[in-house]
Design a protein around this motif. Structure first.
Motif, mmCIF file in Angstrom:
data_model
loop_
_atom_site.group_PDB
_atom_site.id
_atom_site.type_symbol
_atom_site.label_atom_id
_atom_site.label_comp_id
_atom_site.label_asym_id
_atom_site.label_seq_id
_atom_site.Cartn_x
_atom_site.Cartn_y
_atom_site.Cartn_z
ATOM 1 N N MET A 70 13.851 27.365 -13.155
ATOM 2 C CA MET A 70 14.357 27.955 -11.931
ATOM 3 C C MET A 70 13.492 28.855 -11.561
ATOM 4 O O MET A 70 12.771 29.589 -11.744
ATOM 5 N N VAL A 71 12.466 28.425 -9.685
ATOM 6 C CA VAL A 71 12.222 29.678 -9.464
ATOM 7 C C VAL A 71 12.934 30.498 -8.341
ATOM 8 O O VAL A 71 13.837 29.421 -7.525
ATOM 9 N N ILE A 72 12.892 31.672 -8.445
ATOM 10 C CA ILE A 72 13.471 32.312 -7.977
ATOM 11 C C ILE A 72 12.796 33.332 -6.487
ATOM 12 O O ILE A 72 11.946 34.097 -7.583
ATOM 13 N N ALA A 73 12.833 33.153 -5.271
ATOM 14 C CA ALA A 73 11.969 33.700 -4.326
ATOM 15 C C ALA A 73 12.931 34.333 -3.188
ATOM 16 O O ALA A 73 14.052 33.875 -3.213
ATOM 17 N N THR A 74 12.394 35.184 -2.825
ATOM 18 C CA THR A 74 12.436 36.242 -1.520
ATOM 19 C C THR A 74 11.027 35.927 0.358
ATOM 20 O O THR A 74 9.992 35.979 -0.096
ATOM 21 N N GLY A 75 11.962 35.994 1.124
ATOM 22 C CA GLY A 75 11.147 35.350 2.399
ATOM 23 C C GLY A 75 12.129 36.481 3.493
ATOM 24 O O GLY A 75 13.179 36.787 2.979
ATOM 25 N N VAL A 120 14.209 25.317 -6.688
ATOM 26 C CA VAL A 120 13.814 26.984 -6.128
ATOM 27 C C VAL A 120 15.041 26.959 -4.998
ATOM 28 O O VAL A 120 15.598 26.216 -4.046
ATOM 29 N N HIS A 121 14.706 28.135 -5.783
ATOM 30 C CA HIS A 121 16.010 29.127 -5.072
ATOM 31 C C HIS A 121 15.093 30.599 -3.459
ATOM 32 O O HIS A 121 14.806 30.969 -4.357
ATOM 33 N N ILE A 122 15.119 30.185 -2.645
ATOM 34 C CA ILE A 122 14.492 31.533 -1.581
ATOM 35 C C ILE A 122 15.917 31.885 -0.884
ATOM 36 O O ILE A 122 16.480 31.489 0.147
ATOM 37 N N PHE A 123 15.416 33.285 -1.367
ATOM 38 C CA PHE A 123 17.201 34.172 -0.202
ATOM 39 C C PHE A 123 16.381 34.911 1.019
ATOM 40 O O PHE A 123 14.997 35.369 0.259
ATOM 41 N N LYS A 124 17.534 35.269 1.709
ATOM 42 C CA LYS A 124 16.531 36.614 2.281
ATOM 43 C C LYS A 124 17.006 37.438 1.669
ATOM 44 O O LYS A 124 17.979 37.282 0.124
ATOM 45 N N PRO A 125 16.572 38.591 1.372
ATOM 46 C CA PRO A 125 17.274 39.764 0.769
ATOM 47 C C PRO A 125 18.317 40.043 0.185
ATOM 48 O O PRO A 125 18.408 40.106 -0.881
ATOM 49 N N ASP A 126 18.852 40.586 1.456
ATOM 50 C CA ASP A 126 21.042 40.940 1.199
ATOM 51 C C ASP A 126 21.158 39.677 0.405
ATOM 52 O O ASP A 126 22.156 40.105 -0.703
ATOM 53 N N VAL A 127 21.553 38.598 0.855
ATOM 54 C CA VAL A 127 21.969 37.101 -0.094
ATOM 55 C C VAL A 127 21.335 37.392 -1.735
ATOM 56 O O VAL A 127 22.279 37.269 -2.148
ATOM 57 N N ARG A 128 19.925 37.082 -1.788
ATOM 58 C CA ARG A 128 19.521 37.813 -3.289
ATOM 59 C C ARG A 128 19.986 38.651 -4.258
ATOM 60 O O ARG A 128 20.881 38.669 -4.893
ATOM 61 N N ALA A 129 20.071 40.150 -3.813
ATOM 62 C CA ALA A 129 20.596 41.025 -4.603
ATOM 63 C C ALA A 129 22.090 40.555 -4.435
ATOM 64 O O ALA A 129 22.811 40.783 -5.844
ATOM 65 N N PHE A 130 23.140 39.826 -3.427
ATOM 66 C CA PHE A 130 24.735 39.548 -3.555
ATOM 67 C C PHE A 130 24.280 38.570 -4.890
ATOM 68 O O PHE A 130 24.847 39.114 -5.931
ATOM 69 N N TYR A 131 24.113 37.857 -5.130
ATOM 70 C CA TYR A 131 23.982 36.571 -5.664
ATOM 71 C C TYR A 131 23.261 36.914 -6.647
ATOM 72 O O TYR A 131 24.181 36.438 -8.204
ATOM 73 N N ASN A 132 22.742 37.570 -7.393
ATOM 74 C CA ASN A 132 21.402 37.897 -7.722
ATOM 75 C C ASN A 132 21.412 36.554 -9.330
ATOM 76 O O ASN A 132 22.097 36.616 -11.161
ATOM 77 N N LEU A 133 21.187 35.814 -9.206
ATOM 78 C CA LEU A 133 21.405 34.909 -9.950
ATOM 79 C C LEU A 133 19.928 35.122 -11.280
ATOM 80 O O LEU A 133 20.033 34.201 -12.026
ATOM 81 N N GLU A 134 18.789 35.751 -11.131
ATOM 82 C CA GLU A 134 18.098 36.101 -12.176
ATOM 83 C C GLU A 134 19.410 36.221 -13.179
ATOM 84 O O GLU A 134 18.759 36.136 -13.797
ATOM 85 N N LYS A 135 19.421 37.003 -12.745
ATOM 86 C CA LYS A 135 21.058 38.112 -13.857
ATOM 87 C C LYS A 135 21.655 36.885 -14.626
ATOM 88 O O LYS A 135 21.893 37.269 -16.049
ATOM 89 N N LEU A 136 21.828 36.146 -13.891
ATOM 90 C CA LEU A 136 23.149 35.248 -14.300
ATOM 91 C C LEU A 136 22.189 34.286 -15.272
ATOM 92 O O LEU A 136 22.971 33.384 -16.483
#
Length: 148
Positions: A70-75, A120-136
């Motif tokens: 799984m890849v997580i990134a921010t735009g 691959v998950h590509i998030f806006k910063p606020d959405v990434r912080a809300f879902y926090n997939l990397e912690k999960l």
């Protein structure tokens, strides 16, 4: 919430996924003798080229049957998220990956790209912080307990 996410894949493609690799170097746009890169290497390179931020790779082997990585990134904005997603999809298609499911493109707050081998998950910063997939997904697999 109330948002609906549109998928670019048909119901027929929702069947069990096969792990796809380019069949020949020529089909992936490679010269004879070149070896195709792993999907996660290709995705990470595409994300870097598109100026994605805070990119992390999570190994899912032994944690989930969903995918290998799984890849997580921010735009920085919804336009940037959409452009990043488009660049990743184009790189995967050029490499010969045929089944690519993409969701979240209309809003581009969170775009998910699934090839079967990699998600691959590509998030806006606020959405990434809300879902926090990397912690999960970053935690170790819990020990199985014998309940008998």
């Amino acid at each position: 919430m109330g948002r609906t996410e549109l998928s670019t894949h048909s119901p027929a493609e929702a069947a069990p996924r096969k792990r796809l690799r380019p069949s020949t170097p020529a089909s992936a746009g490679l010269k004879t003798g070149d070896t195709p890169p792993d999907q996660h290497t290709l995705v990470l390179g595409s994300l870097d080229d598109a100026k994605a931020e805070d990119t992390i790779l999570i190994d899912l082997k032994g944690k989930s049957a969903l995918a290998d990585h799984m890849v997580i990134a921010t735009g920085r904005s919804d336009r940037h998220v959409g452009a990043i997603a488009d660049q990743v999809v184009q790189a995967l298609k050029k490499a010969g990956v045929r089944k690519i499911a993409v969701e979240g493109v209309p809003l581009c707050e969170w775009v998910l790209i699934d090839t079967g081998d990699i998600i691959v998950h590509i998030f806006k910063p606020d959405v990434r912080a809300f879902y926090n997939l990397e912690k999960l997904w970053s935690g170790d697999r819990p020990e199985e307990k014998n309940l008998a």
